[in-house]
Design an enzyme around this catalytic site. Sequence first.
Site, mmCIF file in Angstrom:
data_model
loop_
_atom_site.group_PDB
_atom_site.id
_atom_site.type_symbol
_atom_site.label_atom_id
_atom_site.label_comp_id
_atom_site.label_asym_id
_atom_site.label_seq_id
_atom_site.Cartn_x
_atom_site.Cartn_y
_atom_site.Cartn_z
ATOM 1 N NE ARG A 117 -19.123 77.869 -41.628
ATOM 2 C CZ ARG A 117 -18.634 79.187 -42.369
ATOM 3 N NH1 ARG A 117 -19.590 79.688 -43.028
ATOM 4 N NH2 ARG A 117 -17.520 79.214 -42.497
ATOM 5 C CE LYS A 139 -24.738 58.119 -33.692
ATOM 6 N NZ LYS A 139 -23.935 56.984 -33.371
ATOM 7 C CD GLU A 181 -29.111 47.933 -37.602
ATOM 8 O OE1 GLU A 181 -29.200 48.205 -36.171
ATOM 9 O OE2 GLU A 181 -27.954 48.093 -38.039
ATOM 10 C CE LYS A 223 -31.490 55.761 -34.878
ATOM 11 N NZ LYS A 223 -30.812 55.703 -35.993
ATOM 12 C CD GLU A 233 -23.156 57.436 -29.863
ATOM 13 O OE1 GLU A 233 -23.932 57.473 -30.792
ATOM 14 O OE2 GLU A 233 -22.421 56.638 -29.613
ATOM 15 N NE ARG A 239 -27.865 58.762 -31.964
ATOM 16 C CZ ARG A 239 -28.341 59.585 -32.866
ATOM 17 N NH1 ARG A 239 -28.827 60.754 -32.336
ATOM 18 N NH2 ARG A 239 -28.609 59.347 -34.135
ATOM 19 C CG ASN A 243 -23.540 52.127 -31.086
ATOM 20 O OD1 ASN A 243 -23.912 52.261 -32.342
ATOM 21 N ND2 ASN A 243 -23.009 53.411 -30.516
ATOM 22 C CG HIS A 246 -23.976 48.367 -34.062
ATOM 23 N ND1 HIS A 246 -25.086 47.911 -33.949
ATOM 24 C CD2 HIS A 246 -24.252 49.268 -35.159
ATOM 25 C CE1 HIS A 246 -25.929 48.141 -34.880
ATOM 26 N NE2 HIS A 246 -25.487 48.978 -35.460
ATOM 27 C CG HIS A 250 -19.097 48.938 -36.827
ATOM 28 N ND1 HIS A 250 -19.201 49.899 -35.772
ATOM 29 C CD2 HIS A 250 -20.109 48.966 -37.510
ATOM 30 C CE1 HIS A 250 -20.379 50.712 -36.228
ATOM 31 N NE2 HIS A 250 -20.946 49.964 -37.232
ATOM 32 C CG HIS A 264 -24.677 47.572 -40.952
ATOM 33 N ND1 HIS A 264 -23.511 48.229 -40.222
ATOM 34 C CD2 HIS A 264 -25.605 48.129 -40.151
ATOM 35 C CE1 HIS A 264 -24.164 48.603 -38.788
ATOM 36 N NE2 HIS A 264 -25.181 48.686 -39.101
HETATM 37 P P1 NAD Z 1 -27.154 50.475 -48.977
HETATM 38 O O1 NAD Z 1 -27.302 51.978 -48.968
HETATM 39 O O2 NAD Z 1 -25.657 50.042 -49.359
HETATM 40 O O3 NAD Z 1 -28.202 49.718 -49.814
HETATM 41 C C1 NAD Z 1 -27.944 48.218 -49.940
HETATM 42 C C2 NAD Z 1 -28.028 47.769 -51.592
HETATM 43 O O4 NAD Z 1 -29.748 47.877 -51.739
HETATM 44 C C3 NAD Z 1 -27.304 48.675 -52.388
HETATM 45 O O5 NAD Z 1 -26.842 47.994 -53.573
HETATM 46 C C4 NAD Z 1 -28.584 49.682 -52.986
HETATM 47 O O6 NAD Z 1 -28.308 50.134 -54.079
HETATM 48 C C5 NAD Z 1 -29.689 48.850 -52.883
HETATM 49 N N1 NAD Z 1 -30.950 49.313 -52.965
HETATM 50 C C6 NAD Z 1 -31.415 50.390 -52.073
HETATM 51 N N2 NAD Z 1 -32.718 50.199 -51.961
HETATM 52 C C7 NAD Z 1 -33.147 49.315 -52.980
HETATM 53 C C8 NAD Z 1 -34.424 49.256 -53.501
HETATM 54 N N3 NAD Z 1 -35.510 49.863 -52.814
HETATM 55 N N4 NAD Z 1 -34.684 48.320 -54.440
HETATM 56 C C9 NAD Z 1 -33.481 47.429 -54.721
HETATM 57 N N5 NAD Z 1 -32.265 47.786 -54.304
HETATM 58 C C10 NAD Z 1 -32.145 48.937 -53.554
HETATM 59 O O7 NAD Z 1 -27.133 49.787 -47.500
HETATM 60 P P2 NAD Z 1 -28.173 49.759 -46.370
HETATM 61 O O8 NAD Z 1 -28.254 48.741 -45.906
HETATM 62 O O9 NAD Z 1 -29.257 50.668 -46.488
HETATM 63 O O10 NAD Z 1 -27.374 50.971 -45.410
HETATM 64 C C11 NAD Z 1 -26.001 50.596 -44.688
HETATM 65 C C12 NAD Z 1 -25.210 51.743 -44.160
HETATM 66 O O11 NAD Z 1 -26.113 52.541 -43.390
HETATM 67 C C13 NAD Z 1 -24.121 51.510 -43.644
HETATM 68 O O12 NAD Z 1 -22.980 52.391 -44.209
HETATM 69 C C14 NAD Z 1 -24.245 51.885 -42.218
HETATM 70 O O13 NAD Z 1 -23.001 52.217 -41.542
HETATM 71 C C15 NAD Z 1 -25.149 52.860 -42.516
HETATM 72 N N6 NAD Z 1 -26.002 52.954 -40.799
HETATM 73 C C16 NAD Z 1 -26.117 54.453 -40.502
HETATM 74 C C17 NAD Z 1 -26.868 54.521 -39.642
HETATM 75 C C18 NAD Z 1 -27.221 55.790 -39.101
HETATM 76 O O14 NAD Z 1 -27.801 56.239 -38.086
HETATM 77 N N7 NAD Z 1 -26.877 56.809 -39.764
HETATM 78 C C19 NAD Z 1 -27.666 53.457 -38.612
HETATM 79 C C20 NAD Z 1 -27.339 51.981 -39.287
HETATM 80 C C21 NAD Z 1 -26.514 52.205 -40.552
HETATM 81 ZN ZN ZN Z 2 -26.576 49.243 -37.463
#
Ligand code: NAD
Ligand code: ZN
Length: 365
Positions: A117, A139, A181, A223, A233, A239, A243, A246, A250, A264
């Site tokens: 938990r 999130k 973003e 943010k 949200e 919040r 989006n 988005h 999405h 993304h």
């Molecule tokens: P990711 O985590 O898949 O990273 C992208 C790629 O970069 C991967 O192949 C990873 O291995 C590589 N990588 C990461 N750091 C690196 C570095 N320093 N050097 C070399 N390679 C590196 O993708 P992302 O774009 O970071 O995140 C996308 C995800 O985030 C999606 O699933 C999206 O839904 C989520 N997201 C969440 C929120 C939230 O509020 N929680 C907000 C926006 C997006």
């Molecule tokens: Zn996003």
Amino acid sequence: PVTLSNTQYNVLIGPNLLQQAGILLTPLLSQKKVFIVVDENVASFHLQTLANSLTLSQIEYETILIPPGENTKSFKYYEQVVNTLLEKNVERQTPVIALGGGVTGDLSGFAAATVLRGLPFIQIPTTLLSQVDSSVGGKTGINTPTGKNLLGAFYQPQIVIADTHTLNTLPQRELLAGYAEIVKAGLIDDIELFEWCENNGEKILSKESHYLDEAVERACAFKARIIKNDEFEQHSKGRNLLNLGHSLGHTLEAELGYDGRILHGEAVALGCCLIFKLCTSMGICPQEDTDRVLHHFKSVGLPTSIRDLSFPLQASSLLRHLQHDKKVKNTKVLFILVNGIGKTFTSQDVREEDLLKLLMNDGCI
Ligand code: NAD
Ligand code: ZN
């Protein structure tokens, strides 16, 4: 600082913070043991630096390695991470560190939220997208066969350590996706941030340290301000606005799959452009604002039209996907619309025929 009703935490931003992680984390730890969740790519570049820093501060660690990519944000890897934590006798006070991008942060944050938990959670984001967006705000979650991010929890980290130096190893396409973003943040309600991006986008994207740090700081401050007033949200002007772009973004991701045809951030850039075009065609957003947004995204190399994707997309199929979006209320999709740059609002009054026209004009079949 991120200040919420029940908690407060800091987002530390700057070069070479990873080397100092042990020192930075020590005051937060009630025991000298942590679990690090990291994907294989990030492990190859940055795990050793973190590990050395923890060791120097006499902090023990265990590593949970996951494959890179959006498909890891799944039941399968959620199960694997939580089972590993439990098999290794994790205790209520043992922190989970997410070292990586948004995929690692979302997945391990959800694991931390649910195991026993709630375990203490620490974000060390290593993509621009995760530094400016996903690591801040709490999130967490995974995707399900029905859609993206449909299973999750609001669960805040204890600290976010955004080492901008780790971005040196990030592929340029990923950097650009994260940049989308930041621009989105400006478009929501911070025209000054958008103008700053117009003036300095190239410097940020060529990783000029000073500009990169400032970009991360500005986006995180934005943010933090939004989530402070709407942690869960619940308000239409809170919040939800994050989006922007988005719902359509999405939908494009779901339609094209999660194997790299669209990232993304690219989907978000295109989603924002589609919303500006839609609002201009509805007569509620000046054409010059839309032109300006498209011009900026285009100038840095982000997609601004479905034609830029060079994959055939069916408008009817996109509209079907849209219905699966989480932001569907009383069967109507909740859209973030714009009256101009920095002027967003929510609406459920987008007519399907307007969307269809938009998508057909933009290159859908
Ligand atoms: P990711 O985590 O898949 O990273 C992208 C790629 O970069 C991967 O192949 C990873 O291995 C590589 N990588 C990461 N750091 C690196 C570095 N320093 N050097 C070399 N390679 C590196 O993708 P992302 O774009 O970071 O995140 C996308 C995800 O985030 C999606 O699933 C999206 O839904 C989520 N997201 C969440 C929120 C939230 O509020 N929680 C907000 C926006 C997006
Ligand atoms: Zn996003």
